[in-house]
Design an enzyme around this catalytic site. Structure first.
Site, PDB file in Angstrom:
ATOM      1  CD  GLU A  95     -15.451  24.544  20.870  1.00 46.04           C
ATOM      2  OE1 GLU A  95     -14.430  24.914  20.262  1.00 46.04           O
ATOM      3  OE2 GLU A  95     -15.794  23.358  20.961  1.00 46.04           O
TER       4      GLU A  95
ATOM      5  CG  PHE B  39     -26.444  30.430  13.327  1.00 49.04           C
ATOM      6  CD1 PHE B  39     -26.303  31.310  14.386  1.00 49.04           C
ATOM      7  CD2 PHE B  39     -25.679  29.278  13.317  1.00 49.04           C
ATOM      8  CE1 PHE B  39     -25.422  31.047  15.424  1.00 49.04           C
ATOM      9  CE2 PHE B  39     -24.797  29.004  14.351  1.00 49.04           C
ATOM     10  CZ  PHE B  39     -24.679  29.891  15.393  1.00 49.04           C
TER      11      PHE B  39
ATOM     12  CB  ALA C 128     -23.238  31.980   2.458  1.00 48.13           C
TER      13      ALA C 128
ATOM     14  CB  CYS D 235     -21.843  21.083  18.830  1.00 43.89           C
ATOM     15  SG  CYS D 235     -21.184  21.183  20.486  1.00 43.89           S
TER      16      CYS D 235
HETATM   17  C1  UDX Z   1     -22.795  25.321  18.688  1.00 48.54           C
HETATM   18  C2  UDX Z   1     -24.096  25.971  19.192  1.00 48.54           C
HETATM   19  O1  UDX Z   1     -24.189  27.317  18.690  1.00 48.54           O
HETATM   20  C3  UDX Z   1     -24.145  25.955  20.713  1.00 48.54           C
HETATM   21  O2  UDX Z   1     -25.387  26.490  21.176  1.00 48.54           O
HETATM   22  C4  UDX Z   1     -23.985  24.507  21.185  1.00 48.54           C
HETATM   23  O3  UDX Z   1     -23.961  24.451  22.594  1.00 48.54           O
HETATM   24  C5  UDX Z   1     -22.713  23.895  20.620  1.00 48.54           C
HETATM   25  O4  UDX Z   1     -22.706  24.003  19.201  1.00 48.54           O
HETATM   26  P1  UDX Z   1     -20.224  26.052  18.477  1.00 48.54           P
HETATM   27  O5  UDX Z   1     -20.008  24.713  17.841  1.00 48.54           O
HETATM   28  O6  UDX Z   1     -19.276  26.511  19.534  1.00 48.54           O
HETATM   29  O7  UDX Z   1     -21.710  26.110  19.130  1.00 48.54           O
HETATM   30  O8  UDX Z   1     -20.169  27.149  17.303  1.00 48.54           O
HETATM   31  P2  UDX Z   1     -21.179  28.069  16.479  1.00 48.54           P
HETATM   32  O9  UDX Z   1     -20.857  29.479  16.743  1.00 48.54           O
HETATM   33  O10 UDX Z   1     -22.584  27.670  16.648  1.00 48.54           O
HETATM   34  O11 UDX Z   1     -20.699  27.757  14.975  1.00 48.54           O
HETATM   35  C6  UDX Z   1     -20.735  26.427  14.449  1.00 48.54           C
HETATM   36  C7  UDX Z   1     -20.224  26.390  13.024  1.00 48.54           C
HETATM   37  O12 UDX Z   1     -21.138  27.033  12.141  1.00 48.54           O
HETATM   38  C8  UDX Z   1     -18.883  27.081  12.799  1.00 48.54           C
HETATM   39  O13 UDX Z   1     -18.079  26.291  11.951  1.00 48.54           O
HETATM   40  C9  UDX Z   1     -19.248  28.388  12.133  1.00 48.54           C
HETATM   41  O14 UDX Z   1     -18.214  28.891  11.322  1.00 48.54           O
HETATM   42  C10 UDX Z   1     -20.450  27.958  11.313  1.00 48.54           C
HETATM   43  N1  UDX Z   1     -21.378  29.048  10.976  1.00 48.54           N
HETATM   44  C11 UDX Z   1     -22.066  29.701  11.961  1.00 48.54           C
HETATM   45  C12 UDX Z   1     -21.595  29.404   9.647  1.00 48.54           C
HETATM   46  O15 UDX Z   1     -20.992  28.829   8.731  1.00 48.54           O
HETATM   47  N2  UDX Z   1     -22.501  30.395   9.360  1.00 48.54           N
HETATM   48  C13 UDX Z   1     -23.207  31.047  10.319  1.00 48.54           C
HETATM   49  O16 UDX Z   1     -24.017  31.920   9.973  1.00 48.54           O
HETATM   50  C14 UDX Z   1     -22.968  30.693  11.674  1.00 48.54           C
END
Ligand code: UDX
Length: 432
Positions: free
Chosen positions: A155, A249, A252, A260
């Site tokens: 998203e 990813f 922190a 998802c």
């Molecule tokens: C995720 C997957 O990345 C994607 O490939 C799949 O199709 C759907 O799920 P999305 O849920 O849109 O996508 O968001 P994403 O950018 O992956 O972040 C997910 C969560 O992790 C968010 O709450 C974000 O804030 C958190 N996050 C992400 C962290 O806390 N730290 C990070 O380093 C990265």
């Protein structure tokens, strides 16, 4: 190619609009008639950068159509994508009622060869069930294939993720299905990985679970950093310079949320359990994510002593920036907890305020970050929208009751904020 997408949620809408943009003839279907009525006018139910424009352009050039009739869509298209929701059941398993329903309706309305493409996030073996369902309900001896084509879009950057994916995964069993899928995705000019169907289904769950694991891992490292006064950002950077680890990813914060990760992780744990494997690592990933919110709450308590009757400003409500999606948003969990403890909450989010009115009660919705901060004892940075990165901190200090910032996403430089006279508390920088 003539394509139908059944289910006009996040994945369905983005896929439909992008396939149309690539020159295909696309019909998007949804059983929510009200939603279809709005979509026909180019009004979309979600905020996703670039999507409204893409949809309205392709509506104008007649490559994109919306309907609530599966029959119409199945009759008109050779490729039929299933992109309906698979919400969690009480036991964590994915609810596949929608998928089964759609499979039955496809079977009943087919009048020639059809390629059914499963795009919803589903447990391994779902495609086998779709195949069985279609075979049981099919009217004439029409031929069909089922393929698994998991979607990896995020998203907030969904269109770019769809148009320029790192890889396209297709689980396929027949040469005809393979050829059609190659023809469909060749224009994107990205790596296409053809696997067997069960592998493709597992790639989706395994990928999301792995990404969630990275986040929980760095959040756990942040807890240790906090105890010894190390800096988690430096630790993450040092780790990420190793190509085997990579830089993504490892940020922190207050934990992951969204539609998802929490749901898919739970579904993966459940399916593994049903298959006879106790996926302990993933249980720890989930528990660490839950603990992360409690850990941030404890920091707020340590700083404010008593939460009851304190005014707390929260910046950001969506689970991440560039979306208005509130599903499993850590920000909402924090607010609920603080409200239970008797805090008065003032909030601002650039896009998610309207949706938040349905889920948050007894809260002050503000017009900007400064209005939210006015008179507050603490400001929590909960979602790292770009516009929160450069705030006027001197102005904030003047209008806040106490100059206290809890940076739940580690977006500010602690030294700068402290120099401006704030108490700054981040995640993984050591006890203040
Ligand atoms: C995720 C997957 O990345 C994607 O490939 C799949 O199709 C759907 O799920 P999305 O849920 O849109 O996508 O968001 P994403 O950018 O992956 O972040 C997910 C969560 O992790 C968010 O709450 C974000 O804030 C958190 N996050 C992400 C962290 O806390 N730290 C990070 O380093 C990265």
């Amino acid at each position: 190619m003539k394509i139908s997408i059944i289910g006009s949620g996040y994945v369905g809408l983005v896929s439909g609009a992008c396939f149309a943009e690539l020159g295909n003839q696309v019909i998007c279907v949804d059983n929510d008639e009200k939603k279809i009525k709005s979509l026909k006018k180019g009004i979309i139910p979600i905020f996703e950068p670039g999507l409204e424009e893409l949809i309205s352009n392709n509506l104008k050039n007649r490559r994109l159509k919306f309907t609530s009739s599966i029959k119409e869509a199945v009759k008109a298209s050779e490729l039929i994508f299933i992109a309906v929701g698979t919400p969690p059941l009480k036991d964590g398993d994915a609810d596949l009622t929608g998928v089964e329903n759609v499979a039955r309706m496809i079977a009943q309305n087919m009048d020639g060869y059809r390629l059914i493409v499963e795009k919803s996030t589903v447990p391994v073996e779902t495609c086998a069930w779709i195949k069985k369902t279609i075979s049981s309900y099919i009217k004439k001896k029409n031929k069909f294939d089922v393929v698994s084509n998991p979607e990896f879009l995020r998203e907030g950057s969904a269109i770019n993720d769809f148009m320029r994916p790192d890889r396209i995964v297709v689980g396929v069993e027949s040469p005809k299905a393979r050829q059609l899928m190659m023809q469909l995705y060749r224009p994107l000019n990205r790596p296409i990985l053809m696997t067997n169907i069960k592998s493709a289904e597992l790639i989706k769950h395994a990928s999301n679970a792995f990404l969630a694991t990275k986040i929980s891992f760095i959040n756990a490292v942040a807890r240790v950093c906090d105890k010894v006064g190390a800096n988690v950002k430096e630790v993450a950077e040092g780790m990420s310079l190793d190509n085997r680890i990579g830089k993504y990813f490892l940020h922190a914060g207050i934990g992951y949320g969204g539609s998802c990760f929490p749901k898919d992780l739970e579904a993966f744990i459940t399916i593994a359990n049903k298959l006879g494997y106790d996926f302990k690592i993933l249980k720890a990933v989930r528990d660490t994510n839950e603990e992360q919110k409690a850990f941030v709450i404890q920091k707020i308590k340590d700083a404010l002593w008593i939460i009851k009757d304190k005014t707390i400003a929260v910046l950001g409500l969506s689970f991440k920036p560039n979306t208005d999606d509130l599903r499993s948003s850590p920000s909402i969990d924090l607010i609920n907890y603080l409200q239970q403890e008797g805090a008065k909450i003032r909030v601002f989010d650039p896009k998610a305020m309207e949706k938040a009115r349905d889920v948050l009660k007894d809260i002050v919705f503000c017009a900007d970050p400064y209005q939210a901060a006015k008179g507050s004892d603490c400001l929590i940075m909960a979602t790292e929208w770009n516009e929160f990165k450069e705030l006027d901190f001197l102005k904030l200090k003047k209008i806040m009751q106490q100059p206290l910032i809890i940076d739940g996403r580690n977006i500010y430089d602690p030294k700068i904020i402290k120099k401006l006279g704030f108490t700054y508390i981040g995640v993984g920088y050591g006890k203040e």
